[in-house]
Design an enzyme around this catalytic site. Sequence first.
Site, short mmCIF file in Angstrom:
data_model
loop_
_atom_site.label_atom_id
_atom_site.label_comp_id
_atom_site.label_asym_id
_atom_site.label_seq_id
_atom_site.Cartn_x
_atom_site.Cartn_y
_atom_site.Cartn_z
N ASP A 1 67.50 40.88 17.49
CA ASP A 1 66.46 41.38 18.41
C ASP A 1 65.93 42.78 18.10
OD1 ASP A 1 67.82 39.28 19.58
OD2 ASP A 1 68.47 40.40 21.32
N GLN B 1 69.04 44.98 16.62
CA GLN B 1 70.41 44.47 16.56
C GLN B 1 70.76 44.34 15.09
OE1 GLN B 1 72.60 43.12 19.63
NE2 GLN B 1 71.60 45.10 19.67
N PHE C 1 74.89 45.74 22.32
CA PHE C 1 73.90 44.67 22.42
C PHE C 1 72.52 45.24 22.76
CE2 PHE C 1 76.33 40.39 23.09
CZ PHE C 1 76.98 40.57 21.88
C1 FRU Z 1 69.38 37.65 22.09
C2 FRU Z 1 70.80 38.19 22.23
C3 FRU Z 1 70.87 39.19 23.37
C4 FRU Z 1 72.05 40.04 23.00
C5 FRU Z 1 71.92 40.11 21.50
C6 FRU Z 1 73.22 40.17 20.77
O1 FRU Z 1 69.05 37.24 20.82
O2 FRU Z 1 71.70 37.13 22.38
O3 FRU Z 1 70.97 38.58 24.65
O4 FRU Z 1 71.99 41.31 23.61
O5 FRU Z 1 71.20 38.96 21.09
O6 FRU Z 1 73.04 40.42 19.42
#
Ligand code: FRU
Length: 494
Positions: free
Chosen positions: A43, A59, A102
């Site tokens: 993300d 991420q 996250f």
């Molecule tokens: C969405 C997600 C979020 C989480 C992140 C973890 O793609 O699952 O809900 O914060 O990715 O990497």
Amino acid sequence: MDQQRHQELLAKANAFIEEHYNEVDKSSYPHFHLAARYGWINDPNGFCYALGKYHIFYQFYPYDAKWGPMHWGHATSTDLIHWKHEEVALAPSEDYDRDGCFSGSAIEHDGKLYLIYTGHKVLVEAGDNSICREVQALAVSTDGVHFEKLGVVIEPEDENIRNFRDPKVWRDDADGLFHVVFGATNLQHAGEIRHYTSSDLFHWNLISVVKEMEDNAFMYECPDFFELPATDAEGKAGKWVLATSPMGQAPVGYTRQNPSVNSWQSGSFDGKVFTPESNLYEVDRGHDFYATQSTATPDGRRVLLAWMNMWKLPFLNYPDHWCGALTLPREISYKDGHLYQKPVREAASLRTKEYAMSAADSTLKSTFKVVTTNAATEISFKVTPQENDAEQYGIAIGNSIRLFFDRQTKTLTLFRLDLNATSYRALPLAWDQEHELQIFIDNSSIEVFIDGGHDTMTSNFFGKDHSVSLYATNGQAAFKETRVYDLERPMFGA
Ligand code: FRU
């Protein structure tokens, strides 16, 4: 907070990237989309304009091209197109984020850049990420690059609440408060989007639930909630848009075919209650688009981007030491009850060469014509389906992609032919109207903007043949006003 430990873990990640980025196999690596120098991204996070430039975080697992304990990668830009990789911003280092920092968002306040993100802690030794505790936490930077953790600011009220993540923050000039929305699964196992406010970013109060479970969504990941700039001359308040990534919704017809879906709806917001004026509509109709995040630009636009992949669909870049990229930033607008997306106007600066295409060049009868072999390409044209008698016509990319108007189903179909990933997405279209496509092809991805961004389709592909052809099967098709450009490759060697 053990700041020293955090700094050591960041230094370790930065050193690893420096040591290994030369090992990345770039045969599928994006030329003008943002991907990590090494490792995995999902993300987009913390998209904002702050301290004089755009920031995008994401991420990030720096040590391998797979999802792992999440860090936040970081890049900055002055034009949303040319990105500079920055040092890793966050690493899991505290008990509350020990299994991952996250998703979350960012905001400038008092000359500092604050990040609000979800601390993820797995509660079972086996590493089952669903048995976890999630909290919202803060970090801050004075130089926009180095971040210090400030601790947990929002906790779930019950230890049985597991999904509790992805805060999106904004400040409302009218009430002077900070607002945040994030997704949660409540004790009835239903998805909801919660809304909290704060006067200082540290102390938060639950104000309302802006969305309750619809169509079995047991969790709304990565909600985004924003007011579009006013569009009428009187400057009346714009529409509010709630964008989200619901989990658990089943496919309907040609829609919601991806394992996780990204949808949005427009409506009004009185500070507590969101009143939708439209049904949830899929933001993008391709295979690889998830977890949108938007920001306001200094010149008053609302710009959104997303992760250009999809959970549970093939990620084929693993042996290349990189995986995942972000979409082009897109300008959002609202017209007649519908939300539109266009590539940011700055994307036009990527064009380096235009190919001459005469009308004769782009009227094809039961044949194909290679228009470029460049892996970084923009191509646009208009077609009026009922003027053409071909069975299928559109563009082909090597042996990987066919994007075509299909006479039988009256759809624009995006067909990915790569074995292991063979699959199509289809968008029904009015057959008696003219349609306009603007298409960006970037080595292993295609982003299609249809009818001024009324719909978009974004997918990855995996073959290495990048030749782009126009084609028409079993009959004639006219591609009107065809334009083909080579694009700059700012992110390829960055
Ligand atoms: C969405 C997600 C979020 C989480 C992140 C973890 O793609 O699952 O809900 O914060 O990715 O990497």
